[in-house]
Design an enzyme around this catalytic site. Structure first.
Site, PDB file in Angstrom:
ATOM      1  N   SER A  17      -6.193   1.460  -2.483  1.00 25.01           N
ATOM      2  CA  SER A  17      -5.165   1.670  -3.169  1.00 25.01           C
ATOM      3  C   SER A  17      -5.065   0.537  -4.307  1.00 25.01           C
ATOM      4  CB  SER A  17      -3.814   1.336  -2.080  1.00 25.01           C
ATOM      5  OG  SER A  17      -3.598   2.141  -1.048  1.00 25.01           O
ATOM      6  N   ASN A  19      -3.120  -1.098  -5.889  1.00 24.78           N
ATOM      7  CA  ASN A  19      -2.092  -1.947  -6.187  1.00 24.78           C
ATOM      8  C   ASN A  19      -2.450  -3.467  -6.132  1.00 24.78           C
ATOM      9  OD1 ASN A  19      -2.984  -2.566  -3.232  1.00 24.78           O
ATOM     10  ND2 ASN A  19      -0.963  -1.259  -2.349  1.00 24.78           N
ATOM     11  N   ALA A 260      -5.786 -10.392   2.503  1.00 23.68           N
ATOM     12  CA  ALA A 260      -4.862  -9.288   1.934  1.00 23.68           C
ATOM     13  C   ALA A 260      -4.622  -9.568   0.673  1.00 23.68           C
ATOM     14  CB  ALA A 260      -3.842  -9.328   2.949  1.00 23.68           C
ATOM     15  N   LYS A 261      -4.160  -8.372   0.028  1.00 23.32           N
ATOM     16  CA  LYS A 261      -3.641  -8.594  -1.260  1.00 23.32           C
ATOM     17  C   LYS A 261      -2.264  -9.345  -1.156  1.00 23.32           C
ATOM     18  CE  LYS A 261      -5.678  -4.289  -2.794  1.00 23.32           C
ATOM     19  NZ  LYS A 261      -5.441  -2.551  -3.043  1.00 23.32           N
ATOM     20  N   SER A 262      -1.512  -9.125  -0.193  1.00 25.80           N
ATOM     21  CA  SER A 262      -0.329  -9.887  -0.307  1.00 25.80           C
ATOM     22  C   SER A 262      -0.362 -11.352  -0.377  1.00 25.80           C
ATOM     23  CB  SER A 262       0.603  -9.183   0.700  1.00 25.80           C
ATOM     24  OG  SER A 262      -0.241  -9.407   1.994  1.00 25.80           O
TER      25      SER A 262
END
Length: 300
Positions: A17, A19, A260-262
């Protein structure tokens, strides 16, 4: 139908994704797909899962493609972008609706969370109790006609009644010996199929895409293991073939938490800028020759 498809040359997919930046966890999954495609004489394709227009950006997609190319990964063009195939997901949703398995949900996220009474799905999200399932067709249609925004959910009870009594999938993990895993989609409750702002949820889109692209082997992280139960249910309801599944280990940070991207985990681009070469990254992840000490990676 499933036997005919699985008898063909394997088709695998890497489906990021756009994002955020590609991190080592994504790289590990992409390289696992590459390895299996090479070992089986299969074909590896790229899919861009960009239905979330608020978070997915062209600049992230371009950066992901550049990072994959730097790692030595090449994919046949053109690749599928989910945002260009909304009609496919709408058609699948309509097929489920025709079976009486879909209902509109007018609850906001906060209302759904409160209604869950603290119950959680396998991902840890609030388990929706089916509040709007109790609306009559007349009430639901009237609210839609007034312009009220709604998500569309799967009526899990009806869906299970319409599906085969025994649901399972073929799981390989990272090995060569398959095992049969029982699927228990009821634990997910009435999942969202199409959000207020999304053409399709991840669950619906991935099932539709895998079927249309002839994917025979799904290679992805263990964090998606539980979701396979939902995907098997949707595959049965939509008469889609069931791929073989291979859920691999996750790349962990120094605290033993998955990247994780977050959490702004170190990106492949940052590693590249630090002076590492693709071979060092591949070796650290277990896909290169020799032992490299420039990068240490933990898997779990």
């Amino acid at each position: 139908m499933a036997d005919d498809i699985l008898a063909t040359a394997p088709v695998l997919r890497f489906a990021p994704s756009p994002n955020g930046a590609l991190h080592l966890g994504h790289a590990y999954s992409a390289l696992m797909n590459e390895r299996l495609a090479a070992e089986t004489g299969g074909r590896l394709i790229l899919r861009i899962e960009d239905l979330d227009g608020a978070r997915c950006k062209p600049r992230f997609e371009a950066a992901i493609i550049a990072d994959l190319a730097w790692l030595g990964l090449r994919f046949p063009a053109p690749w599928r972008r989910q945002s260009e195939h909304r009609d496919d997901y709408a058609a699948a949703l309509a097929r489920l609706d025709q079976q009486g398995l879909v209902y509109p949900c007018f609850c906001s996220r906060s209302e759904a969370a409160r209604a869950s009474a603290g119950l959680r799905d396998p991902d840890g999200a609030p388990l929706y109790p089916g509040t709007c399932r109790a609306l009559t067709s007349t009430e639901a249609c009237a609210r839609l006609a007034r312009g009220e925004r709604a998500a569309f959910r799967l009526d899990m009870g009806r869906a299970l009644a319409a599906a085969p009594a025994h649901l399972s999938w073929v799981e390989y993990g990272e090995g060569a010996v398959p095992s049969e895993r029982a699927a228990a989609p009821a634990a997910w409750g009435d999942i969202v199929l199409s959000g207020r702002d999304l053409a399709a949820s991840y669950h619906l889109a991935v099932v539709v895409d895998d079927a249309l692209q002839g994917v025979t082997d799904v290679v992805r992280g263990r964090d998606l293991f539980a979701a396979t139960a939902v995907h098997r249910l949707l595959q049965e309801l939509l008469f889609c073939p069931a791929p073989r599944y291979r859920h691999h280990r996750l790349v962990l940070d120094r605290n033993g938490t998955k990247l994780a991207k977050s959490r702004q985990s170190a990106s492949v681009a940052e590693l590249r800028e630090s002076g590492l070469n693709p071979g060092e990254v591949r070796t650290a992840l277990g896909f290169g020759a020799g032992a490299g000490g420039a990068l240490t990676v933990a898997l779990g």
